[in-house]
Design a protein around this motif. Structure first.
Motif, short mmCIF file in Angstrom:
data_model
loop_
_atom_site.label_atom_id
_atom_site.label_comp_id
_atom_site.label_asym_id
_atom_site.label_seq_id
_atom_site.Cartn_x
_atom_site.Cartn_y
_atom_site.Cartn_z
N ILE A 116 31.06 -18.74 56.60
CA ILE A 116 29.84 -19.32 57.18
C ILE A 116 29.11 -20.16 56.15
CG2 ILE A 116 27.55 -18.75 58.08
CD1 ILE A 116 28.77 -16.41 59.54
N SER A 157 22.17 -26.10 60.19
CA SER A 157 22.96 -24.97 59.69
C SER A 157 22.39 -24.36 58.41
CB SER A 157 24.41 -25.42 59.43
OG SER A 157 24.44 -26.50 58.50
N ASP A 181 21.80 -20.75 58.45
CA ASP A 181 22.90 -19.79 58.45
C ASP A 181 23.13 -19.16 57.08
OD1 ASP A 181 23.36 -20.33 61.12
OD2 ASP A 181 24.83 -21.90 60.71
#
Length: 425
Positions: A48, A120, A123
């Protein structure tokens, strides 16, 4: 028919022994690899986080002449935690996770980054520090930043980011520093920021924010800087832990009594607003280096309880009245110009200027009637005093700055009005 000893002789042949030895080596290699696998696996960046780094490089670029992303090479044998500029990691289980991310060159003056901040970013769950250098980034701050529950520092230097401050910032309960300086942010400061129990530094200066300053008294805030915005309303209750407060160049109004409990302040700047009422006498006893209350609508007498030790006191461009306190002579630079002060310049001012401890004294544009001991004081060349446009003839020592363009003295009718107790233009 084969001899009964043929199979026995075949098993003892040297070639068979070599094949058996090779098989043992292979087995041992496999076992060794399986034992070492967790160690090698622990050096890997979590998938990730790796995807997030790829999206950062895809949406951001070096400005011409910059080289920040030159080390961000995605290849099989390259460990980003060891080779990527601005990146620090922490081991979590079998993987490395990004714990600190500094986007852009660490040295001021070098070309920064362009592009935008990817969604993102939210994340990077283990991220504790996110800093972004000066550059030409555009777009908005992603709401997903509010997902970073471990974030302690969010610092965004001058860029061109616009839009509101995400309300999701109120979810960052571990946040200690929130700094977004000199961008194009608009809208109100999210009230939820006032509920951040760890927040110590809040800098939102030089943006286009409007609306009120939120209630912050429940935070352990030490540094608050919201200067150069379009904020309005009054000063809210503020935490007693505050040491630095700047709200200059906004449209704030009302009394300034909210500063009275802030006895730990070392810097106070309320200048260039629309504050009214009197100056709380307590502020002159704070451990301040700078007291900047100029360019407001403050009124009344200035009550000073004891000798002031603040280096710079600027009360200019208000509607302050009465006589000048001799306790103000303890400053290094004193600005009382453009008010409604009357009477005589205190003897202490001449004494301190002769000692060169009081270095700058600006009293122009008041209704003073006597320069006192300054009239004949021999002042060192390192000090500056300005007494123009009062109800007196300025002494020869009165040398005003070049930008002070006004008559030497006030018209008689204005001074007559002041002598009757009603100074005012």
């Amino acid at each position: 028919m084969a001899s009964p000893n043929y199979a026995e002789r075949r098993r003892s042949h040297p070639k068979s022994r070599r094949q058996s030895a090779l098989a043992v080596v292979v087995v041992l290699a496999i076992v060794s690899a399986s034992l070492l696998l967790p160690v090698a696996h622990a050096q890997l960046l979590h998938p990730i986080d790796m995807l997030t780094l790829r999206s950062i490089k895809a949406t951001m670029n070096d400005l011409p002449g910059g080289s920040f992303f030159s080390t961000w090479v995605f290849a099989l044998r390259i460990n980003p935690c060891q080779s990527f500029a601005g990146l620090q990691c922490v081991k979590v289980g079998s993987f490395n996770r990004v714990s600190s991310l500094s986007l852009g060159p660490p040295t001021a003056g070098l070309p920064g980054l362009s592009g935008s901040l990817p969604h993102s970013l939210g994340d990077l769950f283990y991220l504790q520090t996110l800093t972004i250098s000066s550059g030409a980034l555009r777009g908005s701050i992603p709401d997903s930043i509010g997902n970073l529950q471990n974030l302690r520092t969010f610092s965004l230097s001058p860029n061109y980011l616009s839009g509101p401050i995400p309300t999701s910032f109120a979810n960052l309960h571990n946040l200690e520093t929130l700094q977004i300086r000199k961008n194009l942010l608009e809208g109100q400061i999210p009230p939820g920021i006032g509920n951040l129990a760890s927040l110590k530094v809040l800098v939102l200066s030089e943006n286009r924010l409007y609306g009120p300053v939120p209630e912050l008294s429940q935070t352990p805030l030490m540094h608050l800087d919201v200067r150069n915005n379009d904020l309005s309303g009054g000063l809210p209750p503020l935490p007693c832990s505050l040491q630095y407060l700047s709200v200059t160049r906004n449209q704030l109004s009302g009394p300034i009594n909210a500063v009275e409990p802030l006895t730990s302040l070392s810097y106070l700047d309320l200048s260039y607003n629309e504050f009214t009422g009197s100056i709380p006498s307590a502020v002159f006893e704070f451990p301040l280096s700078f007291l900047l209350l100029n360019h407001n609508q403050l009124r009344g007498a200035v009550s000073v309880p004891a000798e002031v030790t603040i280096s710079v006191v600027d009360l200019s461009h208000n509607k302050l009245q009465g006589t000048i306190s001799p306790y103000l002579a303890g400053t290094q630079s004193l600005f009382l110009n453009n008010n409604l002060f009357v009477g005589t310049v205190p003897q202490d001012f001449a004494n301190k200027m002769q000692e060169a401890t009081l270095q700058s004294l600006y009293l122009q544009h008041n209704y003073l009637t006597n320069s006192g001991a300054l009239a004949n004081a021999a002042l060192p060349p390192s000090v500056a005093v300005c007494l123009q446009y009062n109800c007196l003839v300025p002494p020869p020592q009165s040398l005003c700055p070049p930008n002070v363009d006004m008559p030497v003295s006030r018209p008689d009718y204005q001074c007559l009005k002041a002598s009757s107790g009603s100074p005012g233009d």
